[in-house]
Design an enzyme around this catalytic site. Structure first.
Site, PDB file in Angstrom:
ATOM      1  N   HIS A 119       0.958  -1.110   0.050  1.00 29.99           N
ATOM      2  CA  HIS A 119       0.004   0.009  -0.040  1.00 29.99           C
ATOM      3  C   HIS A 119       0.913   0.813   0.119  1.00 29.99           C
ATOM      4  O   HIS A 119       1.898   1.058   0.490  1.00 29.99           O
ATOM      5  CB  HIS A 119      -1.059  -0.461   1.002  1.00 29.99           C
ATOM      6  N   ASP A 197       3.698  -4.100   8.233  1.00 31.59           N
ATOM      7  CA  ASP A 197       2.301  -3.263   7.784  1.00 31.59           C
ATOM      8  C   ASP A 197       1.197  -4.404   8.133  1.00 31.59           C
ATOM      9  O   ASP A 197       1.615  -5.310   7.355  1.00 31.59           O
ATOM     10  CB  ASP A 197       2.646  -2.793   6.252  1.00 31.59           C
ATOM     11  N   GLN A 200      -3.502  -4.897   7.226  1.00 31.07           N
ATOM     12  CA  GLN A 200      -4.869  -5.879   6.488  1.00 31.07           C
ATOM     13  C   GLN A 200      -4.945  -6.895   7.305  1.00 31.07           C
ATOM     14  O   GLN A 200      -5.248  -7.851   6.423  1.00 31.07           O
ATOM     15  CB  GLN A 200      -4.749  -6.072   4.353  1.00 31.07           C
ATOM     16  N   LYS A 223      -9.372  -0.426  10.656  1.00 28.76           N
ATOM     17  CA  LYS A 223     -10.068  -1.463   9.757  1.00 28.76           C
ATOM     18  C   LYS A 223     -10.506  -2.707  10.731  1.00 28.76           C
ATOM     19  O   LYS A 223     -10.670  -3.865  10.882  1.00 28.76           O
ATOM     20  CB  LYS A 223      -8.770  -2.380   8.884  1.00 28.76           C
ATOM     21  N   CYS A 362      -5.134   3.033  -3.614  1.00 26.88           N
ATOM     22  CA  CYS A 362      -3.486   3.411  -2.953  1.00 26.88           C
ATOM     23  C   CYS A 362      -2.253   2.538  -3.569  1.00 26.88           C
ATOM     24  O   CYS A 362      -1.253   1.910  -1.853  1.00 26.88           O
ATOM     25  CB  CYS A 362      -3.811   3.546  -1.101  1.00 26.88           C
TER      26      CYS A 362
HETATM   27  C1  LIG Z   1      -1.644  -2.370   3.315  1.00 24.35           C
HETATM   28  C2  LIG Z   1      -2.283  -1.043   4.335  1.00 24.35           C
HETATM   29  N1  LIG Z   1      -1.345  -0.705   4.960  1.00 24.35           N
HETATM   30  C3  LIG Z   1      -1.382   0.575   5.085  1.00 24.35           C
HETATM   31  C4  LIG Z   1      -3.161   1.453   4.882  1.00 24.35           C
HETATM   32  C5  LIG Z   1      -2.851   2.015   5.646  1.00 24.35           C
HETATM   33  O1  LIG Z   1      -3.761   2.499   6.719  1.00 24.35           O
HETATM   34  P1  LIG Z   1      -4.736   3.830   6.710  1.00 24.35           P
HETATM   35  O2  LIG Z   1      -5.028   4.225   6.515  1.00 24.35           O
HETATM   36  O3  LIG Z   1      -6.047   3.573   8.231  1.00 24.35           O
HETATM   37  O4  LIG Z   1      -3.541   4.823   7.392  1.00 24.35           O
HETATM   38  C6  LIG Z   1      -4.280   1.048   4.233  1.00 24.35           C
HETATM   39  C7  LIG Z   1      -5.723   0.610   3.942  1.00 24.35           C
HETATM   40  O5  LIG Z   1      -6.083   0.603   3.388  1.00 24.35           O
HETATM   41  C8  LIG Z   1      -3.450  -0.657   3.882  1.00 24.35           C
HETATM   42  O6  LIG Z   1      -4.378  -1.695   3.486  1.00 24.35           O
END
Ligand SMILES: Cc1ncc(COP(=O)(O)O)c(C=O)c1O
Length: 407
Positions: A119, A197, A200, A223, A362
């Site tokens: 992402h 990260d 998800q 999430k 993203c």
């Molecule tokens: C794999 C992953 N990392 C990071 C993020 C960023 O999350 P946030 O927008 O809650 O900071 C997302 C958001 O969809 C994501 O799917």
């Protein structure tokens, strides 16, 4: 628990019960159970004050709620609470590591390795660190766009000279669980620090930072059935202790003189300014709720619906599903319909009350790797049922007709 019992935990399904509602966008943000909404309301009704600021009874109650929440969250990932830092979301946690750790430890010529699945939140911060420090940003690619990062790819990309590896546990587009254990082990073999990260993964898989062996891990509360605006960064104690603060201001210092300041101990050193105490309380309530349902039950229920969706989407004409489905998957499934723009698809599905996301998610470099510009994504949470997938598929079958194609 039955499907109906799980759905009944989430007031939004009752509120929208007069018309079709098939929420398949939990990878963007999940729905919240009543337990969470009530815990947040109770905080604001009964305990609201600025934590760590006042000595009167109400302020102490606010501090206690906020710190008790940290204990619950620490237990959830099997961590020491002093290493559990409140952030706004996963993005802020990843940026904290990039700016505080990355800018002080990455040097000219060093290599940073991420995967093509990332992402943007776990990609752009590393581009910026690499650019600022004259380092090189390398990618691990997936085999023929399948989503699978092979052992050979890990060995080839994570070599001596790599100082930091940042990897998602689960792709927000393909839903594939990455071989993060092998990546962490290989990174440590070459002396690199690993950032995970978990945005998800935390909603779907149990996380134990002790056995995971990573150096940093970030996730978002929203999430994971919690309010918006609360997230967590966990880090290795020795690293967090020697890192400079990311943001500075109130509450992150021990003492301040005209020209200098002494930082507060962990975790406050990284928690400048008034924090989202209501969000923290909500995240703890979400964890209690997940424990009430049971992580095994959550995984089992989601897997049954995921497998059903995977099979059924493959059976539809004119539908391309991305990835091979080999290996463990959770949450997201990405697809396109021939000759239909994903935004049109999502709008047509919406007419049937089916909520999916459309766009690049993203993850633009991943789109390039898959040879597309954008796609639709259905994502599955514990409250989804096979009926939601049937509604998705029935609606998909209408799309090309709406757009004027004969079949
Ligand atoms: C794999 C992953 N990392 C990071 C993020 C960023 O999350 P946030 O927008 O809650 O900071 C997302 C958001 O969809 C994501 O799917």
């Amino acid at each position: 628990m039955t499907d109906e019992e799980i759905k009944a935990e989430f007031p939004i399904f009752e509120k929208r019960s007069g018309k079709p509602f098939h929420y398949l966008d939990s990878a963007a943000t999940s729905q919240r159970p009543a337990d969470v909404i009530e815990a947040v309301s109770q905080f604001y009704y009964e305990k609201n004050a600025n934590p760590h600021r006042g000595v009167y009874e109400l302020a102490e109650q606010a501090t206690e709620s906020y710190e008790n929440a940290r204990q619950v969250i620490a237990q959830f990932i099997n961590a020491d609470p002093t290493q559990v830092i409140y952030t706004r979301n996963a993005t802020e946690g990843l940026n904290l590591v990039a700016y505080s750790y990355g800018l002080t430890h990455i040097q000219k010529g060093d290599h940073i390795v991420i995967s093509i699945l990332e992402h943007h939140s776990n990609l752009i911060p590393w581009q910026r660190v690499a650019r600022a420090k004259g380092a090189v940003l390398d990618y691990m690619y997936t085999e023929n766009g399948s989503g699978k990062i092979t052992d050979e790819e890990i060995e080839k990309r994570i070599v001596p000279g790599v100082k930091l590896v940042a990897i998602t546990q689960v792709s927000n587009v393909l839903g594939i669980v990455t071989p993060y254990e092998k990546i962490i082990a290989r990174a440590h073999e070459v002396g690199a620090v690993v950032v995970v990260d978990a945005a998800q993964s935390a909603p779907h898989l149990s996380i134990d930072v002790q056995t995971l062996g990573a150096d940093f891990l970030a996730f978002s509360g929203h999430k994971l059935f919690s309010p918006l605006g609360i997230g967590i960064l966990w880090g290795r104690k020795d690293l967090l202790e020697e890192m400079p603060p990311f943001l500075s201001g109130g509450d992150m210092i021990d003492s301040v003189s005209e020209q200098d300041a002494v930082w507060a101990p962990l975790p406050e050193k990284f928690e400048a300014g008034t924090q989202n105490a209501g969000g923290a309380v909500g995240l703890a309530a979400a964890i209690h709720w997940m424990n009430k349902i049971g992580m095994d039950t959550i995984e089992e229920r989601e897997a049954a619906v995921y497998d059903y969706a995977w099979e059924k989407l493959h059976s539809l004409p004119h539908v391309t599903v991305y990835g091979t489905g080999e290996g463990k998957h959770v949450g997201a499934i990405a697809f396109n319909i021939d000759d239909a723009h994903p935004h049109d698809v999502a709008s047509i599905l919406d007419a049937d009350g089916v909520c999916v996301r459309a766009g690049h998610h993203c993850a633009q470099p991943l789109m390039g790797h898959l040879g597309i510009h954008n796609c639709c994504r259905a994502s599955i949470s514990v409250y989804n049922t096979k009926e939601d997938i049937d509604a998705l598929c029935d609606s998909i079958l209408k799309v090309r007709k709406w757009l004027g194609y004969e079949s």
